[in-house]
Each structure stands twice: as C-alpha cells, then as structure tokens.
Design a protein around this motif. Structure first.
Motif, PDB file in Angstrom:
ATOM      1  N   GLU A  82       0.848  -1.108  -0.092  1.00  0.00           N
ATOM      2  CA  GLU A  82      -0.034  -0.120   0.036  1.00  0.00           C
ATOM      3  C   GLU A  82       0.969   1.207   0.150  1.00  0.00           C
ATOM      4  OE1 GLU A  82      -2.274  -0.089   3.493  1.00  0.00           O
ATOM      5  OE2 GLU A  82      -3.471  -1.960   2.959  1.00  0.00           O
ATOM      6  N   PRO A  83       0.451   2.165  -0.683  1.00  0.00           N
ATOM      7  CA  PRO A  83       1.385   3.483  -0.573  1.00  0.00           C
ATOM      8  C   PRO A  83       1.347   4.141   0.918  1.00  0.00           C
ATOM      9  CG  PRO A  83      -0.247   3.523  -2.410  1.00  0.00           C
ATOM     10  CD  PRO A  83      -0.511   2.310  -1.573  1.00  0.00           C
ATOM     11  N   ARG A  84       2.299   4.300   1.230  1.00  0.00           N
ATOM     12  CA  ARG A  84       2.557   4.920   2.634  1.00  0.00           C
ATOM     13  C   ARG A  84       2.983   6.425   2.567  1.00  0.00           C
ATOM     14  NH1 ARG A  84       5.192   0.424   6.244  1.00  0.00           N
ATOM     15  NH2 ARG A  84       3.294  -0.895   6.582  1.00  0.00           N
ATOM     16  N   ALA A  85       2.893   7.549   3.483  1.00  0.00           N
ATOM     17  CA  ALA A  85       3.233   8.860   3.321  1.00  0.00           C
ATOM     18  C   ALA A  85       4.768   8.655   3.834  1.00  0.00           C
ATOM     19  CB  ALA A  85       2.665   9.754   4.405  1.00  0.00           C
ATOM     20  N   GLY A  86       5.651   9.550   3.104  1.00  0.00           N
ATOM     21  CA  GLY A  86       7.078   9.754   3.227  1.00  0.00           C
ATOM     22  C   GLY A  86       7.583  10.338   2.027  1.00  0.00           C
ATOM     23  N   GLY A 129       7.119  -9.552  -9.080  1.00  0.00           N
ATOM     24  CA  GLY A 129       6.914  -8.417  -8.019  1.00  0.00           C
ATOM     25  C   GLY A 129       6.919  -7.142  -8.544  1.00  0.00           C
ATOM     26  N   ALA A 130       7.288  -7.007  -9.896  1.00  0.00           N
ATOM     27  CA  ALA A 130       7.329  -5.728 -10.374  1.00  0.00           C
ATOM     28  C   ALA A 130       5.637  -5.273 -10.660  1.00  0.00           C
ATOM     29  CB  ALA A 130       7.822  -5.723 -11.959  1.00  0.00           C
ATOM     30  N   LEU A 158       3.913  -1.567  -9.847  1.00  0.00           N
ATOM     31  CA  LEU A 158       3.170  -1.038 -10.617  1.00  0.00           C
ATOM     32  C   LEU A 158       1.693  -0.702 -10.121  1.00  0.00           C
ATOM     33  CD1 LEU A 158       4.068  -3.046 -13.904  1.00  0.00           C
ATOM     34  CD2 LEU A 158       4.853  -0.435 -13.388  1.00  0.00           C
ATOM     35  N   ASP A 159       1.116  -1.552  -9.425  1.00  0.00           N
ATOM     36  CA  ASP A 159      -0.266  -1.450  -8.578  1.00  0.00           C
ATOM     37  C   ASP A 159      -0.167  -0.305  -7.626  1.00  0.00           C
ATOM     38  OD1 ASP A 159      -1.348  -3.475  -9.963  1.00  0.00           O
ATOM     39  OD2 ASP A 159      -0.951  -4.721  -8.451  1.00  0.00           O
ATOM     40  N   VAL A 160       0.866   0.034  -7.026  1.00  0.00           N
ATOM     41  CA  VAL A 160       1.050   1.034  -6.100  1.00  0.00           C
ATOM     42  C   VAL A 160       1.607   2.501  -6.271  1.00  0.00           C
ATOM     43  CG1 VAL A 160       0.968  -0.421  -4.018  1.00  0.00           C
ATOM     44  CG2 VAL A 160       3.235   0.348  -4.757  1.00  0.00           C
ATOM     45  N   ALA A 161       2.103   2.521  -7.552  1.00  0.00           N
ATOM     46  CA  ALA A 161       3.001   3.614  -7.968  1.00  0.00           C
ATOM     47  C   ALA A 161       2.009   4.934  -8.467  1.00  0.00           C
ATOM     48  CB  ALA A 161       3.589   3.183  -9.131  1.00  0.00           C
ATOM     49  N   THR A 162       2.201   5.910  -7.632  1.00  0.00           N
ATOM     50  CA  THR A 162       1.672   7.239  -7.975  1.00  0.00           C
ATOM     51  C   THR A 162       2.810   8.169  -8.246  1.00  0.00           C
ATOM     52  OG1 THR A 162       1.862   7.974  -5.922  1.00  0.00           O
ATOM     53  CG2 THR A 162      -0.302   6.642  -6.346  1.00  0.00           C
ATOM     54  N   PRO A 163       2.375   9.176  -9.343  1.00  0.00           N
ATOM     55  CA  PRO A 163       3.320  10.215  -9.302  1.00  0.00           C
ATOM     56  C   PRO A 163       4.125  10.666  -8.297  1.00  0.00           C
ATOM     57  CG  PRO A 163       1.765  10.463 -10.887  1.00  0.00           C
ATOM     58  CD  PRO A 163       1.139   9.313  -9.973  1.00  0.00           C
TER      59      PRO A 163
END
Length: 198
Positions: free
Chosen positions: A20-24, A35-36, A40-45
């Motif tokens: 999951e994307p986390r703040a930081g 695993g890529a 790709l699923d969690v990546a955001t700009p």
C-alpha cells in the motif's frame, strides 16, 4: 503466475501482505520478476518523486514499465547477489522516514528483509507482497548449503547430495526454509517428489 494463496502453516513461516502507498519522502522498492506488478499497482506520481526502485528481472520484461514510472532512481540487475551491495548501501544511507516495499519471490523478500533488519529497520515496518514463483530458498541443516528455487519435495541438496524433506520452518537470519534428510534412518527409502503445494 502472479498471486498465490499460501496455506496455513507454522508460526515461523513468513506471512506476506499487500503493498500500500505510505506517506513519506523516500521510498525504497525492491522487486524481482512478477514482483514488478505489485510496484506498478501502488505507484503514483507523488510516490515516484522519492522512489528508488531496485529490480531483478529474472527473464521478465517489466523493466520498461518500471522505468516509465519515472522514479527518482532506478537500478535493474541480473541477480539478487549483484544487487546486494547496492541494497546495503541504500539502507545504510536511508533517512528515518524511508518506506520499504518488497515484492516478488520469497527468496528475494527474505534476503532483502534480512538486509533491512541488519540496517536497524524492524521487519514489522517493511511492507511485503508475494508475486510469482512459489519455489523456495532452502538450507540443508546437515551441510548448511543453500539451494535456490526448490519447487519439489523431497529434493536433493545441491551441495551434499542428501535427499531432503522440505519443511515449513523458516529462518529469518538465513532467509531460507530448512531441509532435513528424509531417509537418514532408512537410506534409499525416498518417496516420489511432488510439487511443494500439491
């Protein structure tokens, strides 16, 4: 093969989660092969502006897709061993709020998790997601040799030649499952091999 639902097992066996994307500001993402897909699923700009992706392709073609995310840093290596010194250096230089994401095979996640804990990051703070092969990294408890990508049980130790039973007991220190001699008391009495999860 992408996601696999592991059966219930003993307590020493790792339980893999979902990324999951986390703040930081800083994000270390280490993956191999399928695993890529998790990256790709969690990546955001926003996430990619502070992301350092370390990818071991293992014959897959995800490299271009990962580069297209435009991470702050990207490294693609031929094997975990080739990437290990880079992983150690990145963890050594990591800032306090660095978020760590591991995805791919159990072998990659176990070895990278060991590097994280050696660098002082508790394993409970590292996100993981299994994708791809269910083959195991095994240690022979007799000769201490490590055999990678074991997909059958029993198997022959690549170091000492003993017939080994694939146990669910996992060593975080070694990043490997344990294999014990299956025919120690009755040499040659070895059941036919089958897939580990059959």
């Amino acid at each position: 093969m992408s996601k696999f639902e592991f059966p219930q097992s003993i307590r020493s066996r790792p339980v893999w989660g979902t990324l999951e994307p986390r703040a930081g500001k800083h994000h270390l993402m280490i993956a191999d092969a399928q695993g890529a897909e998790a990256i790709l699923d969690v990546a955001t700009p926003e996430l990619m502006t502070g992301a350092h992706i370390i990818f071991i392709a293992k014959g897959t073609d995800y490299g271009d897709k990962l580069r297209a995310l435009n991470p702050a840093q990207y490294y693609e290596g031929p094997s975990y061993e080739a990437a290990a010194s880079r992983i150690q250096r990145v963890l050594q230089d990591a800032k306090m709020s660095t978020q760590v994401y591991l995805s791919g095979t159990e072998s990659l996640m176990g070895q990278a998790m060991r590097e994280c804990t050696n660098a002082g990051i508790p394993y409970t703070a590292v996100q993981t997601e299994h994708r791809g092969s269910t083959a195991r990294r095994m240690q022979c408890v007799h000769c201490k040799g490590i055999t990678e990508d074991v997909a059958i049980d029993p198997f022959v130790c690549s170091h000492c030649g003993l017939n080994l039973f694939v146990r669910d007991h996992y060593s975080r220190r070694l990043a490997a499952y344990q294999g014990v001699c299956i025919d120690a008391e009755d040499p040659g009495n070895v059941p036919p091999s089958k897939g580990i999860y059959e």
